[in-house]
Design an enzyme around this catalytic site. Sequence first.
Site, PDB file in Angstrom:
ATOM      1  N   SER A  42       0.749  -1.123  -0.232  1.00 16.51           N
ATOM      2  CA  SER A  42      -0.134  -0.189   0.075  1.00 16.51           C
ATOM      3  C   SER A  42       0.640   1.355  -0.014  1.00 16.51           C
ATOM      4  O   SER A  42       2.099   1.181  -0.135  1.00 16.51           O
ATOM      5  CB  SER A  42      -0.646  -0.006   1.178  1.00 16.51           C
ATOM      6  OG  SER A  42      -0.185   0.331   2.485  1.00 16.51           O
ATOM      7  N   LYS A  43       0.065   2.325   0.081  1.00 17.94           N
ATOM      8  CA  LYS A  43       0.883   3.700   0.230  1.00 17.94           C
ATOM      9  C   LYS A  43       2.122   3.720   1.169  1.00 17.94           C
ATOM     10  O   LYS A  43       3.039   4.386   1.037  1.00 17.94           O
ATOM     11  CB  LYS A  43       0.056   4.750   0.261  1.00 17.94           C
ATOM     12  CG  LYS A  43      -1.210   4.857  -0.596  1.00 17.94           C
ATOM     13  CD  LYS A  43      -2.546   4.278   0.114  1.00 17.94           C
ATOM     14  CE  LYS A  43      -3.300   3.741  -0.785  1.00 17.94           C
ATOM     15  NZ  LYS A  43      -3.975   2.516  -0.251  1.00 17.94           N
ATOM     16  N   ARG A  44       1.706   2.979   2.343  1.00 19.89           N
ATOM     17  CA  ARG A  44       2.829   2.882   3.372  1.00 19.89           C
ATOM     18  C   ARG A  44       3.996   2.449   2.925  1.00 19.89           C
ATOM     19  O   ARG A  44       5.259   2.953   3.387  1.00 19.89           O
ATOM     20  CB  ARG A  44       2.323   2.087   4.488  1.00 19.89           C
ATOM     21  CG  ARG A  44       1.270   2.334   5.076  1.00 19.89           C
ATOM     22  CD  ARG A  44       1.146   1.603   6.563  1.00 19.89           C
ATOM     23  NE  ARG A  44       1.309   0.152   6.351  1.00 19.89           N
ATOM     24  CZ  ARG A  44       0.276  -0.752   5.936  1.00 19.89           C
ATOM     25  NH1 ARG A  44      -0.874  -0.026   5.863  1.00 19.89           N
ATOM     26  NH2 ARG A  44       0.510  -2.034   5.756  1.00 19.89           N
ATOM     27  N   HIS A  45       4.146   1.679   1.951  1.00 18.19           N
ATOM     28  CA  HIS A  45       5.495   1.205   1.486  1.00 18.19           C
ATOM     29  C   HIS A  45       6.307   1.996   0.348  1.00 18.19           C
ATOM     30  O   HIS A  45       6.804   1.486  -0.384  1.00 18.19           O
ATOM     31  CB  HIS A  45       5.288  -0.246   0.734  1.00 18.19           C
ATOM     32  CG  HIS A  45       4.691  -1.278   1.630  1.00 18.19           C
ATOM     33  ND1 HIS A  45       3.384  -1.331   1.979  1.00 18.19           N
ATOM     34  CD2 HIS A  45       5.151  -2.045   2.383  1.00 18.19           C
ATOM     35  CE1 HIS A  45       3.020  -2.398   2.803  1.00 18.19           C
ATOM     36  NE2 HIS A  45       4.201  -2.759   3.165  1.00 18.19           N
TER      37      HIS A  45
END
Length: 489
Positions: free
Chosen positions: A261-264
Site C-alpha cells: 500500500s501507500k505506506r510502502h
Amino acid sequence: MLSFKGGPIDGKVRVRFAPSPTGSLHVGGARTHLFNWLYARHCNGVLINRIEDTDQERSKPEFERMVMDDIKTLGLEADESTDKGGGYGPYRQSERLEAYQTLAYKLLEDRKAYRCFCTQEEMDQKAQAAKAAGKPPHYDGTCTNIPKEESQRRADAGEEFSIRMIAPQKDYTLKDFVRGNVTFKQGMVGDFILLRTNGIPVYNFAVVIDDYFMNVSHVIRAEEHMPNTLRQMMVFEGLGWEFPIWAHISLVLGNDRKKLSKRHGAASVKEYIEQGYLPEALVNFLALLGWSPVDNKEIRPLNEIVDLFVLEKLTKSPAIFDTDKLTWMNKEYIKAMNIKELSTRIKPFVKRAGLDPNIKDEEWFELALDSVRGHIAKLSDIGDYLDIYYSDRFAFADDAKEIIASEDGKRVASAFKAELEACDGEPTAEWLKETQKKLKSLTGAKGKGLFFPLRACVTGRLQGPELTLALPILGKEEALRRVDLAIRQ
RNA sequence: GUUCCCAUCGUCUAGCCCGGCCUAGGACAUCUCCCUUUCACGGAGAAAACAGGGGUUCGAAUCCCCUUGGGAACGCCA
C-alpha cells in the site's frame, strides 16, 4: 429503464477488472488487471473495465480518469469500459442503480432479504459490543423477524431502512480455479446489507448483479476478496443465478510482508512511471509475480506472455514486490530499446533534469544518449550521466580532482592538452586510441594511471561512457576548454 | 477473538496435482574470477532453500495429520 442484457454464460470468455475510483492505480490492482487482460487475450475473449463507484464519499471522477489513464499508459486497455463503451453498459455502477434496486426488492419480495430499521449508530454500538465480547461482529438479528405488514407499514410511514440479505446458515463450497475447493463453514457471515438507507447498493450486491448482466465468465481477482465471495455466492443463489468461475490470485506484498500500500513508498503505477520505469518493463515484471512461463525465459515481449499465460500456472502463495528486480528488468529494457524510441521517451526526463535535448541536432543527442544508456537503470537517472556533455553543467567531482592533482594526473593532463591542440580537425575514436598510446610512452602512465586522469579531465568524473565515444561527441573545443580548466586547478 | 488462505535459496520462482529422473533447476541481489592498458558493460563461477514433528511407502520437496510461522477477512469500504 435499464435493459437487462446478458444471462447465462455462452461459452465465450469475458473477464473484468473493476477498480473503485478512490485514487490512482495501485500496482496490485495493475497486476490484477494485467492477469485479466492476459487471460482475455489468450482466450480471444473480452476484457471489461467497470467502475465501482458506489462509495460516494471516496469516489471521485478525477480518480476514475487517473485509473483509466494509468491502464492506458501500461498499454492494457480493456475492450469494454466507460471510455470505450460496449454492449453491456453502462460501465459505471452509479449509473446502474435501477437494476440494483429492482433486484433488491425482488429479494425482499421473495423473503430472502428484509428491511432493517437499525440506525447507523445502533449498528456501530453493536459491532463494538460484539468485538469487546470477543464475538464475530455479525448482525444480531433485531429486524430479522419483523412481520411483513409491519415492515411495510413502517416503510410507508417514512421510517428509514436498509435492505439486508438473509445469510443462509449452511456450508458453502467455493470452487476456485487457483485454490481448489474452499469450504466456508456456516455462520461465517451474518445477514449483510444489500441496499443502504440512501438506496445505493453495497459492493457485494452490486458486483453480483453486474457480473451477471455483463455476462462475466471468469472472476479473476485478489485473494483478499475470498470472504466476500461467500456473500456473493449467497446473492447469486438467492437470485437463482449460476456462479461464474472464480480465480483468486495471490496478494502482492511489501517488504514487510504486508499487503502493498501507500505506506510502502511508491505503490502506484503513476509513481513508478514518473520515476522512469518503462511501462513495458513494469508490465513484464508484474506478470512474473505469481505466474511463470514454462520455459523460464523472464524477459519477453507481451505477445509471448499472452501465448503462454494460463490460469493453471498461477501461484497460490503471496509475492513480495522486489524493486531491485524491477530495476534490473528496466535496465535491460532500456539497453534493448531502439535508440530513436528511447530518445523520444527520455526527453521529458532530460528536460526535467534541466538539460536541453535540442542544444544540438537529433543525431548528436542520439549519439550522446547511446553512449550513456548502459549506465542508467531508470529514465530519471539520465540527467546524472548525460550532463557530462553539457558545458554549462561541467564541474570536477571531488574524486576526479584528486586524480588530476596527482603526479600522473598533472603529467597526463598537460601532455593531452598539447596533443589535443595539435589535433587536426575533430578528435575521432581512432585519434584517441593513437593518442593514448603516445601518452603512455610520453608520460609513463598506464592503466588506471592513464585512463583516470584522461577521464577526469574530459568528463569531470571517474566513471561514465567510453572515452572513445565521449570525446568525439564532446568535440575538440569543449574538450580543450576542460583540459585547460583541469590544468589550472 | 473467529473464519479462510499460504509455507522451496534474502527475494521472484521451477519441481508438488500424477511420489523415484532432485546430487532441488532458473532469475534478481551478494561475493569471486576473467575480459578490458580505467569505472562501467560483458563473460565464467561461488555461496544460498524443501519451516518443524509425526505418519503412509521399498522410496517423500512431492500424499496425510499435528505444530509453528506468515497473511487476509470479519463494515450502510471496495
